[in-house]
Design a protein around this motif. Structure first.
Motif, PDB file in Angstrom:
ATOM      1  N   ALA A 170       1.459   6.260  11.943  1.00 48.89           N
ATOM      2  CA  ALA A 170       1.708   4.830  11.739  1.00 48.89           C
ATOM      3  C   ALA A 170       2.065   4.558  10.280  1.00 48.89           C
ATOM      4  O   ALA A 170       2.971   3.783   9.982  1.00 48.89           O
ATOM      5  CB  ALA A 170       0.481   4.017  12.152  1.00 48.89           C
ATOM      6  N   ARG A 171       1.363   5.240   9.372  1.00 53.29           N
ATOM      7  CA  ARG A 171       1.653   5.046   7.946  1.00 53.29           C
ATOM      8  C   ARG A 171       3.076   5.489   7.631  1.00 53.29           C
ATOM      9  O   ARG A 171       3.808   4.781   6.946  1.00 53.29           O
ATOM     10  CB  ARG A 171       0.679   5.852   7.082  1.00 53.29           C
ATOM     11  N   THR A 172       3.494   6.648   8.146  1.00 49.34           N
ATOM     12  CA  THR A 172       4.861   7.107   7.844  1.00 49.34           C
ATOM     13  C   THR A 172       5.891   6.156   8.430  1.00 49.34           C
ATOM     14  O   THR A 172       7.020   6.101   7.974  1.00 49.34           O
ATOM     15  CB  THR A 172       5.140   8.530   8.381  1.00 49.34           C
ATOM     16  N   GLY A 174       5.749   3.048   8.238  1.00 44.25           N
ATOM     17  CA  GLY A 174       5.823   1.830   7.434  1.00 44.25           C
ATOM     18  C   GLY A 174       4.619   0.920   7.534  1.00 44.25           C
ATOM     19  O   GLY A 174       4.637  -0.180   6.995  1.00 44.25           O
ATOM     20  N   ALA A 175       3.561   1.351   8.219  1.00 39.87           N
ATOM     21  CA  ALA A 175       2.390   0.493   8.358  1.00 39.87           C
ATOM     22  C   ALA A 175       1.436   0.709   7.178  1.00 39.87           C
ATOM     23  O   ALA A 175       1.190   1.845   6.782  1.00 39.87           O
ATOM     24  CB  ALA A 175       1.670   0.784   9.670  1.00 39.87           C
ATOM     25  N   SER A 176       0.899  -0.389   6.634  1.00 42.65           N
ATOM     26  CA  SER A 176      -0.120  -0.280   5.597  1.00 42.65           C
ATOM     27  C   SER A 176      -1.410   0.174   6.266  1.00 42.65           C
ATOM     28  O   SER A 176      -1.506   0.157   7.495  1.00 42.65           O
ATOM     29  CB  SER A 176      -0.323  -1.643   4.945  1.00 42.65           C
ATOM     30  N   PRO A 177      -2.422   0.576   5.490  1.00 43.85           N
ATOM     31  CA  PRO A 177      -3.684   0.973   6.115  1.00 43.85           C
ATOM     32  C   PRO A 177      -4.254  -0.128   7.018  1.00 43.85           C
ATOM     33  O   PRO A 177      -4.804   0.168   8.077  1.00 43.85           O
ATOM     34  CB  PRO A 177      -4.604   1.226   4.922  1.00 43.85           C
ATOM     35  N   GLN A 179      -2.502  -2.493   8.632  1.00 41.92           N
ATOM     36  CA  GLN A 179      -1.691  -2.575   9.848  1.00 41.92           C
ATOM     37  C   GLN A 179      -1.981  -1.406  10.771  1.00 41.92           C
ATOM     38  O   GLN A 179      -2.027  -1.563  11.989  1.00 41.92           O
ATOM     39  CB  GLN A 179      -0.198  -2.615   9.474  1.00 41.92           C
TER      40      GLN A 179
ATOM     41  N   LEU B  49       0.485  11.737   2.919  1.00 39.10           N
ATOM     42  CA  LEU B  49      -0.683  11.563   3.780  1.00 39.10           C
ATOM     43  C   LEU B  49      -1.869  12.357   3.263  1.00 39.10           C
ATOM     44  O   LEU B  49      -2.972  12.240   3.765  1.00 39.10           O
ATOM     45  CB  LEU B  49      -0.358  12.022   5.205  1.00 39.10           C
ATOM     46  N   PRO B  69       2.418   6.351   1.677  1.00 43.11           N
ATOM     47  CA  PRO B  69       3.301   6.919   2.706  1.00 43.11           C
ATOM     48  C   PRO B  69       4.234   5.888   3.339  1.00 43.11           C
ATOM     49  O   PRO B  69       5.386   6.205   3.657  1.00 43.11           O
ATOM     50  CB  PRO B  69       2.330   7.497   3.739  1.00 43.11           C
ATOM     51  N   GLU B  70       3.727   4.640   3.503  1.00 44.22           N
ATOM     52  CA  GLU B  70       4.550   3.642   4.193  1.00 44.22           C
ATOM     53  C   GLU B  70       5.754   3.202   3.365  1.00 44.22           C
ATOM     54  O   GLU B  70       6.655   2.560   3.876  1.00 44.22           O
ATOM     55  CB  GLU B  70       3.699   2.434   4.600  1.00 44.22           C
ATOM     56  N   LYS B  71       5.759   3.582   2.077  1.00 48.20           N
ATOM     57  CA  LYS B  71       6.881   3.164   1.232  1.00 48.20           C
ATOM     58  C   LYS B  71       7.850   4.305   0.965  1.00 48.20           C
ATOM     59  O   LYS B  71       8.788   4.159   0.198  1.00 48.20           O
ATOM     60  CB  LYS B  71       6.345   2.612  -0.090  1.00 48.20           C
ATOM     61  N   ILE B  74       9.688   8.580   5.007  1.00 50.34           N
ATOM     62  CA  ILE B  74       9.716   9.977   5.447  1.00 50.34           C
ATOM     63  C   ILE B  74       9.220  10.040   6.887  1.00 50.34           C
ATOM     64  O   ILE B  74       8.120   9.577   7.185  1.00 50.34           O
ATOM     65  CB  ILE B  74       8.832  10.856   4.539  1.00 50.34           C
ATOM     66  N   PHE B  84       1.550   7.162  20.383  1.00 43.19           N
ATOM     67  CA  PHE B  84       0.535   6.121  20.530  1.00 43.19           C
ATOM     68  C   PHE B  84       0.238   5.945  22.016  1.00 43.19           C
ATOM     69  O   PHE B  84       1.096   5.474  22.767  1.00 43.19           O
ATOM     70  CB  PHE B  84       1.028   4.799  19.938  1.00 43.19           C
ATOM     71  N   PHE B  95       7.596   0.831  17.097  1.00 45.23           N
ATOM     72  CA  PHE B  95       6.476   0.656  16.169  1.00 45.23           C
ATOM     73  C   PHE B  95       6.925   0.495  14.715  1.00 45.23           C
ATOM     74  O   PHE B  95       6.568  -0.458  14.040  1.00 45.23           O
ATOM     75  CB  PHE B  95       5.509   1.833  16.277  1.00 45.23           C
ATOM     76  N   GLN B  99       7.900  -3.137  11.760  1.00 46.91           N
ATOM     77  CA  GLN B  99       7.475  -3.343  10.374  1.00 46.91           C
ATOM     78  C   GLN B  99       8.617  -3.906   9.521  1.00 46.91           C
ATOM     79  O   GLN B  99       8.370  -4.461   8.456  1.00 46.91           O
ATOM     80  CB  GLN B  99       7.009  -2.015   9.757  1.00 46.91           C
TER      81      GLN B  99
END
Lengths: 265, 348
Positions: A170-172, A174-177, A179, B49, B69-71, B74, B84, B95, B99
């Motif tokens: 989820a983080r990769t 684009g989700a923040s911790p 989210q 990560l 990581p979200e920025k 990758i 999920f 998903f 965002q």
């Protein structure tokens, strides 16, 4: 001969089933006996008494508010414990279970020390207009104290079952911790949190000892049952007890059905 | 372009020391290493990560070592898909797009396009638990590609799949790489996979990068015992597949023709396990389609087993037990016959 062979092949299962049956009957028979030996007319009259209705209502919503507080504070704790390893974690986990093992009258005394007006915390709340002794907030904190372990433990197990890598993906994406928590972990642990909440609520409704110490009045249903038994005897306590049991069972069955339906979907 | 400078890690039994890698834009880069070499942690570090204590990651000329990581933009695909479970295939692919807060119909068409690219359009309404392994991995790829990542990181993406699905997803990877000009870092322990897909390969062993080069360089000129052992586990040839007579298929390599069984045609690789080659002093009459004469040029003694290099003049590494070696009384310079079945050769 057939039947003997059939039994012989299932010796263990049959023995265990019979032993288990005893405990099931032990739970069921007293409740059924109490419900069915009560007179429906008297039950109805009891239900019409304002004192009884308000006691049951107070019990339900005080326990519900305790559960809401549990959700707001306990679920974050559960998530934290599920995701982090640190020194003393075992100790923290043991601490969460403490309310289950302390006698609840003792728990009530302990709470009274902190939330009574002799301690700064009680005083501070008093200045904000919140009193705990002989008041609804006192009932809520007594219920919260004794029932929150059920929610925290269940939610923690729920979060532990969520693969950390789902959050990483989820983080990769684009989700923040935050989210990642709200879009992945929380929905996936939802069922455990819900069933933990039901258990917490149910435990809150059934609380007697701690509430007795903090707030005999306003009167919750378990205390009302006790009072009527003490003052008037079995005959007068029974209908209140029956009503309380019936309300609890209906709610419990309803909520379990919702949780169970979620499981099959 | 992505660059890893002096990366060192030490986490729970895995150690990476002083990793330096430079992957060009549009390159298919393979990190090849044995299981437990810390490949997953390497990828997680690149994606942000996993916290990096020493070293730097640069993405298109910008240092991203401390970036969340979200920025980073990758994409990441795990070996076992990690879809999920509470979302449909469409929900999974959506998903990351959600965002971005772009208009709904734009997202919808993007999902449809990606799903079409990976051939999972018919699965959009399904839940992950109802999909096969190959389907899941394609959905995981679609999900990672949905955000148009600058780099796609693949952690053993084929290892959990059965041979058929592996072939299929491998084709898919090749296609994605070609059509999207995607920059890909793919880690694997499988030498054949590395050779089939990689533009360049980095061999990782004991926490260090041991050799970086094209597939040819890695299996023709291994620079160390470690890489050689990887390379020696298979005889690998690059050549061409064409039809022979009598319904046979021929793999032609440097003037040698081998009978093979494969539906592929054109340029390809072929691999043959050293233990699948029979050594004899006289030509064997058998059902095996391949029988070649050659000279023993090298003997590599490994205790109870012995590796022989036989030049036909194409070099074959063959494995024999010490007992066979002694009974046949083999020595360097001896002439021997190599026999192996067409089906023992894996064409890829």
């Amino acid at each position: 001969m057939e039947i003997w062979r059939w039994i012989a092949a299932r010796r263990l299962s049959l023995t265990f089933f019979l032993l288990g049956l005893i405990i099931l009957l032990f739970i069921l028979v007293p409740l059924l006996k109490m419900v069915f030996s009560s007179d429906p007319g008297i039950l109805w009259d009891t239900l019409l008494q304002g004192e009884v209705r308000s006691a049951i209502w107070l019990t339900l919503y005080a326990a519900l508010l305790a559960t809401v507080v549990g959700l707001l504070l306990g679920v974050p704790l559960a998530y934290f414990l599920a995701r982090h390893r640190f020194r003393g974690k075992r100790l923290v986990e043991a601490l969460i279970d403490v309310p289950i093992v302390v006698p609840h009258t003792a728990a009530g005394i302990a709470l009274l020390f902190v939330f009574g007006q002799d301690f700064f915390l009680g005083k501070a709340f008093h200045l904000m207009g919140i009193d705990f002794v002989s008041a609804v907030p006192g009932i809520i904190i007594a219920m919260l104290f004794v029932s929150v372990p059920f929610l925290v433990n269940s939610a923690k197990q729920g979060f532990e079952r969520v693969d950390v890598r789902l959050e990483k993906v989820a983080r990769t994406l684009g989700a923040s911790p935050w989210q990642a928590f709200f879009r992945v972990s929380l929905p996936l642990a939802w069922r455990s949190i819900f069933s933990g909440s039901v258990m917490m609520w149910a435990r809150g409704i059934s609380e007697f000892g701690a509430v007795l110490i903090l707030a005999y009045h306003p009167m919750i249903a378990p205390i009302l049952v006790y009072e009527r038994f003490e003052e008037y005897g079995l005959e007068y306590a029974q209908p209140v007890a029956v009503l309380l049991v019936l309300v609890c069972l209906l709610l419990f069955i309803g909520l379990r059905t919702i949780a169970y339906r979620g499981e099959r979907a | 372009m992505i660059e890893i400078r002096n990366l060192s890690l030490d986490v729970g039994g895995f150690r990476l020391e002083d990793i330096n890698l430079k992957v060009e834009s549009g390159e298919y880069f393979i990190v090849l290493g044995p299981t437990g070499a810390g490949k997953t942690i390497l990828l997680e570090s690149i994606a942000g990560l996993h916290p990096i204590k020493s070293g730097e990651v640069w993405l298109n000329g910008r240092e991203v070592t401390a970036l969340e990581p979200e920025k980073r933009g990758i994409g990441f695909v795990y070996q076992d898909y990690v879809l999920f479970p509470h979302l449909s295939v469409r929900g999974n692919i959506l998903f990351g797009l959600k965002q971005t807060k772009r208009p709904k119909d734009e997202l919808r068409s993007r999902v449809d396009w990606i799903a079409g690219l990976l051939g999972v359009s018919h699965l959009l309404g399904r839940k992950p638990e109802t999909l096969s392994g190959g389907e899941r991995q394609k959905v995981a790829l679609a999900r990672a590609l949905s955000i148009s990542p600058q780099v796609l990181l693949l952690d053993e993406p084929l290892s959990a799949l059965d041979p058929h699905a592996r072939e299929e997803v491998q084709q898919e990877l090749r296609q994605i790489h070609r059509r999207l000009q995607a920059t890909i870092i793919h880690v694997t322990h499988d030498f054949e996979e590395a050779i089939a897909l990689g533009d360049r390969i980095a061999v990782l062993g004991e926490g260090r990068i041991i050799q970086v080069g094209t597939p040819e360089q890695i299996f023709r000129q291994p620079n160390s015992e470690f890489v050689a052992r990887f390379a020696m586990s298979r005889n690998i040839f690059s050549g061409e597949v064409r039809d022979g007579g009598y319904g046979e298929t021929i793999f032609a390599v440097e003037g040698t023709e081998l009978a093979v069984v494969t539906p592929l045609r054109g340029k390809a690789h072929a691999s043959l396990r050293p233990e699948d080659i029979l050594i004899s002093q006289e030509p064997l009459i058998s059902s095996a389609r391949n029988c070649l004469r050659g000279t023993i040029t090298r003997i590599d003694n490994r205790g109870s087993t012995i590796y022989l290099t036989v030049s036909t003049p194409l070099d074959f590494v063959c494995l024999v037990t010490r007992r066979s070696f002694e009974e046949l009384n083999l020595a360097q310079g001896d002439e021997v016959y190599l026999t192996f079945k067409a089906s023992a050769i894996h064409v890829f």
